[in-house]
Write a protein that holds these residues in place. Structure first.
Motif, PDB file in Angstrom:
ATOM      1  N   LEU A  40       0.831  -1.204   0.000  1.00 14.43           N
ATOM      2  CA  LEU A  40       0.000   0.000   0.000  1.00 14.43           C
ATOM      3  C   LEU A  40       0.867   1.257   0.000  1.00 14.43           C
ATOM      4  O   LEU A  40       0.582   2.219  -0.716  1.00 14.43           O
ATOM      5  CB  LEU A  40      -0.923  -0.007   1.226  1.00 14.43           C
ATOM      6  N   ALA A  41       1.946   1.253   0.779  1.00  8.28           N
ATOM      7  CA  ALA A  41       2.840   2.409   0.839  1.00  8.28           C
ATOM      8  C   ALA A  41       3.500   2.662  -0.522  1.00  8.28           C
ATOM      9  O   ALA A  41       3.607   3.811  -0.965  1.00  8.28           O
ATOM     10  CB  ALA A  41       3.907   2.184   1.910  1.00  8.28           C
ATOM     11  N   VAL A  42       3.935   1.589  -1.187  1.00  9.62           N
ATOM     12  CA  VAL A  42       4.534   1.726  -2.522  1.00  9.62           C
ATOM     13  C   VAL A  42       3.507   2.297  -3.502  1.00  9.62           C
ATOM     14  O   VAL A  42       3.836   3.128  -4.355  1.00  9.62           O
ATOM     15  CB  VAL A  42       5.065   0.365  -3.014  1.00  9.62           C
ATOM     16  N   ASN A  43       2.264   1.881  -3.370  1.00  2.00           N
ATOM     17  CA  ASN A  43       1.200   2.404  -4.221  1.00  2.00           C
ATOM     18  C   ASN A  43       1.050   3.915  -4.044  1.00  2.00           C
ATOM     19  O   ASN A  43       0.885   4.648  -5.024  1.00  2.00           O
ATOM     20  CB  ASN A  43      -0.112   1.696  -3.878  1.00  2.00           C
ATOM     21  N   PHE A  44       1.148   4.390  -2.809  1.00  2.00           N
ATOM     22  CA  PHE A  44       1.053   5.826  -2.553  1.00  2.00           C
ATOM     23  C   PHE A  44       2.227   6.579  -3.189  1.00  2.00           C
ATOM     24  O   PHE A  44       2.051   7.670  -3.751  1.00  2.00           O
ATOM     25  CB  PHE A  44       1.026   6.097  -1.047  1.00  2.00           C
ATOM     26  N   VAL A  45       3.414   6.013  -3.104  1.00  2.42           N
ATOM     27  CA  VAL A  45       4.598   6.645  -3.690  1.00  2.42           C
ATOM     28  C   VAL A  45       4.451   6.746  -5.211  1.00  2.42           C
ATOM     29  O   VAL A  45       4.751   7.785  -5.813  1.00  2.42           O
ATOM     30  CB  VAL A  45       5.872   5.869  -3.317  1.00  2.42           C
ATOM     31  N   ILE A  46       3.974   5.674  -5.836  1.00  2.00           N
ATOM     32  CA  ILE A  46       3.777   5.678  -7.289  1.00  2.00           C
ATOM     33  C   ILE A  46       2.732   6.709  -7.688  1.00  2.00           C
ATOM     34  O   ILE A  46       2.910   7.459  -8.657  1.00  2.00           O
ATOM     35  CB  ILE A  46       3.357   4.270  -7.779  1.00  2.00           C
ATOM     36  N   PHE A  47       1.649   6.768  -6.926  1.00  2.00           N
ATOM     37  CA  PHE A  47       0.597   7.745  -7.206  1.00  2.00           C
ATOM     38  C   PHE A  47       1.148   9.165  -7.127  1.00  2.00           C
ATOM     39  O   PHE A  47       0.875  10.001  -8.001  1.00  2.00           O
ATOM     40  CB  PHE A  47      -0.551   7.566  -6.215  1.00  2.00           C
ATOM     41  N   PHE A  48       1.931   9.438  -6.090  1.00  2.00           N
ATOM     42  CA  PHE A  48       2.506  10.772  -5.919  1.00  2.00           C
ATOM     43  C   PHE A  48       3.428  11.099  -7.092  1.00  2.00           C
ATOM     44  O   PHE A  48       3.397  12.216  -7.638  1.00  2.00           O
ATOM     45  CB  PHE A  48       3.271  10.841  -4.603  1.00  2.00           C
ATOM     46  N   ALA A  49       4.233  10.134  -7.511  1.00  2.00           N
ATOM     47  CA  ALA A  49       5.149  10.342  -8.631  1.00  2.00           C
ATOM     48  C   ALA A  49       4.391  10.594  -9.930  1.00  2.00           C
ATOM     49  O   ALA A  49       4.768  11.458 -10.732  1.00  2.00           O
ATOM     50  CB  ALA A  49       6.069   9.132  -8.779  1.00  2.00           C
ATOM     51  N   VAL A  50       3.309   9.852 -10.149  1.00  3.85           N
ATOM     52  CA  VAL A  50       2.482  10.042 -11.343  1.00  3.85           C
ATOM     53  C   VAL A  50       1.902  11.448 -11.374  1.00  3.85           C
ATOM     54  O   VAL A  50       1.871  12.115 -12.418  1.00  3.85           O
ATOM     55  CB  VAL A  50       1.362   8.984 -11.402  1.00  3.85           C
ATOM     56  N   SER A  95       2.724  14.380 -14.222  1.00  2.79           N
ATOM     57  CA  SER A  95       1.615  14.757 -15.094  1.00  2.79           C
ATOM     58  C   SER A  95       1.583  16.238 -15.428  1.00  2.79           C
ATOM     59  O   SER A  95       0.709  16.685 -16.169  1.00  2.79           O
ATOM     60  CB  SER A  95       0.287  14.353 -14.446  1.00  2.79           C
ATOM     61  N   GLY A  96       2.510  17.013 -14.869  1.00  2.00           N
ATOM     62  CA  GLY A  96       2.513  18.443 -15.156  1.00  2.00           C
ATOM     63  C   GLY A  96       1.394  19.188 -14.479  1.00  2.00           C
ATOM     64  O   GLY A  96       0.801  20.116 -15.026  1.00  2.00           O
ATOM     65  N   PHE A  97       1.092  18.796 -13.244  1.00  2.00           N
ATOM     66  CA  PHE A  97      -0.055  19.347 -12.518  1.00  2.00           C
ATOM     67  C   PHE A  97       0.054  20.844 -12.272  1.00  2.00           C
ATOM     68  O   PHE A  97      -0.939  21.522 -12.084  1.00  2.00           O
ATOM     69  CB  PHE A  97      -0.206  18.631 -11.170  1.00  2.00           C
ATOM     70  N   THR A  98       1.263  21.389 -12.272  1.00  6.30           N
ATOM     71  CA  THR A  98       1.438  22.800 -11.911  1.00  6.30           C
ATOM     72  C   THR A  98       0.839  23.745 -12.936  1.00  6.30           C
ATOM     73  O   THR A  98       0.704  24.937 -12.680  1.00  6.30           O
ATOM     74  CB  THR A  98       2.930  23.129 -11.740  1.00  6.30           C
ATOM     75  N   TYR A  99       0.453  23.248 -14.112  1.00  6.92           N
ATOM     76  CA  TYR A  99      -0.068  24.115 -15.159  1.00  6.92           C
ATOM     77  C   TYR A  99      -1.581  24.002 -15.319  1.00  6.92           C
ATOM     78  O   TYR A  99      -2.151  24.557 -16.238  1.00  6.92           O
ATOM     79  CB  TYR A  99       0.621  23.784 -16.493  1.00  6.92           C
ATOM     80  N   SER A 100      -2.206  23.257 -14.437  1.00  9.25           N
ATOM     81  CA  SER A 100      -3.652  23.067 -14.524  1.00  9.25           C
ATOM     82  C   SER A 100      -4.393  24.329 -14.076  1.00  9.25           C
ATOM     83  O   SER A 100      -3.924  25.083 -13.229  1.00  9.25           O
ATOM     84  CB  SER A 100      -4.083  21.884 -13.649  1.00  9.25           C
ATOM     85  N   ILE A 101      -5.552  24.546 -14.664  1.00  4.29           N
ATOM     86  CA  ILE A 101      -6.368  25.712 -14.344  1.00  4.29           C
ATOM     87  C   ILE A 101      -7.706  25.237 -13.789  1.00  4.29           C
ATOM     88  O   ILE A 101      -8.361  24.381 -14.369  1.00  4.29           O
ATOM     89  CB  ILE A 101      -6.599  26.585 -15.588  1.00  4.29           C
ATOM     90  N   PHE A 144      -7.378  12.247 -11.985  1.00  6.57           N
ATOM     91  CA  PHE A 144      -7.261  13.455 -12.796  1.00  6.57           C
ATOM     92  C   PHE A 144      -7.445  14.741 -11.995  1.00  6.57           C
ATOM     93  O   PHE A 144      -7.121  15.822 -12.489  1.00  6.57           O
ATOM     94  CB  PHE A 144      -8.284  13.423 -13.937  1.00  6.57           C
ATOM     95  N   ASN A 145      -7.980  14.629 -10.789  1.00  2.00           N
ATOM     96  CA  ASN A 145      -8.284  15.842 -10.020  1.00  2.00           C
ATOM     97  C   ASN A 145      -7.566  15.903  -8.675  1.00  2.00           C
ATOM     98  O   ASN A 145      -7.899  16.746  -7.841  1.00  2.00           O
ATOM     99  CB  ASN A 145      -9.795  15.944  -9.779  1.00  2.00           C
ATOM    100  N   ALA A 146      -6.604  15.025  -8.456  1.00  2.17           N
ATOM    101  CA  ALA A 146      -5.953  14.967  -7.148  1.00  2.17           C
ATOM    102  C   ALA A 146      -5.212  16.246  -6.797  1.00  2.17           C
ATOM    103  O   ALA A 146      -5.037  16.568  -5.625  1.00  2.17           O
ATOM    104  CB  ALA A 146      -4.986  13.780  -7.101  1.00  2.17           C
ATOM    105  N   SER A 147      -4.761  16.975  -7.800  1.00  7.48           N
ATOM    106  CA  SER A 147      -3.999  18.197  -7.522  1.00  7.48           C
ATOM    107  C   SER A 147      -4.885  19.440  -7.495  1.00  7.48           C
ATOM    108  O   SER A 147      -4.388  20.556  -7.387  1.00  7.48           O
ATOM    109  CB  SER A 147      -2.896  18.379  -8.574  1.00  7.48           C
TER     110      SER A 147
END
Length: 251
Positions: free
Chosen positions: A10-20, A24-30, A122-125
């Protein structure tokens, strides 16, 4: 797999999710979150919602943002990382809730499925006003045997966004349906406190009734748009709806 192995998985899954999320370039989302972050920043500077500017929701989100920007910098990337972190926290809370009734394996499976559901992925950030509210609601579910903390969590989530009133009502209705009648009393207390808080805000906060309540009642509603939104959610998250039906075939 051992108990520790499940936790590690489960912990590895969280790390992968965070990395994804980072990749994904989340900093440019509006999204609308920019407006809420700005409102929180000006609240930290001394302005008040409803009195000094329009705000169409209950006050808790801006109260928390205002406190946050008093101690942390108004930094866009930091806020995005915070939103992703809270999404993972919600997945952990879901794991704890499900594990309590269905065991370790089912808890981990529920947590992973929820985290990788397209809408969450798609909306985590984005902090649309639901991420922190969901944390509060899930914390209430986790504290089912601690009436005070559960009620406080449900009230907090409802004053973060009124959307959560429907989730709380659904939870109480389910409990009554399975003949846990003690939740009738808890539901009445929740409703009384929620009404008391909102009546107090209506009487002491300028424009609260018009901005946070009547605005939503009076704005135009488009039924077809609502249908399209719900159908889209079902289509892109079809596994979440199909898996329970599949399980019914076996149990």
């Amino acid at each position: 797999m051992s108990f520790k192995g499940y936790r590690l998985f489960l912990a590895v899954n969280f790390v992968i999710f965070f990395a994804v999320q980072l990749y994904s370039g989340f900093t440019y989302s509006i999204s609308d979150e920019h407006v809420y972050f700005y409102m929180g920043n000006i609240v930290a500077g001394g302005l008040l919602p409803y009195r000094d500017f329009f705000y169409a929701h209950p006050p808790l989100q801006l109260v928390l943002y205002g406190l946050l920007f008093r101690i942390a910098p108004y930094n866009f990337i930091f806020l995005k990382l915070l939103s992703i972190g809270l999404t993972i926290v919600n997945s952990i809370l879901l794991y704890l809730i499900v594990r309590k009734d269905f065991g370790e394996k089912v808890g981990i499976l529920a947590s992973i499925i929820a985290l990788w559901t397209p809408t969450i992925l798609f909306n985590a950030s984005f902090e649309y006003g639901l991420t922190i509210g969901m944390s509060l609601f899930l914390f209430g579910l986790l504290n089912e045997n601690r009436g005070f903390w559960q009620g406080l969590s449900f009230l907090a989530s409802s004053m973060y966004r009124y959307h959560f009133i429907f989730l709380v009502a659904g939870y109480y209705a389910y409990k009554v349906a399975v003949k846990d009648y003690d939740f009738i009393r808890k539901g009445i207390w929740f409703l009384n406190f929620l009404l008391a808080i909102n009546l107090t805000l209506i009487f002491i906060v300028p424009n609260y009734l018009d901005y946070a309540i009547l605005y939503h009642i009076n704005k135009p509603h488009v039924p077809m748009q609502t249908f399209e939104t719900l159908s889209t959610i079902i289509k892109i998250n079809y596994l979440v709806f199909i898996l329970p039906l599949v399980l019914l075939l076996f149990y």
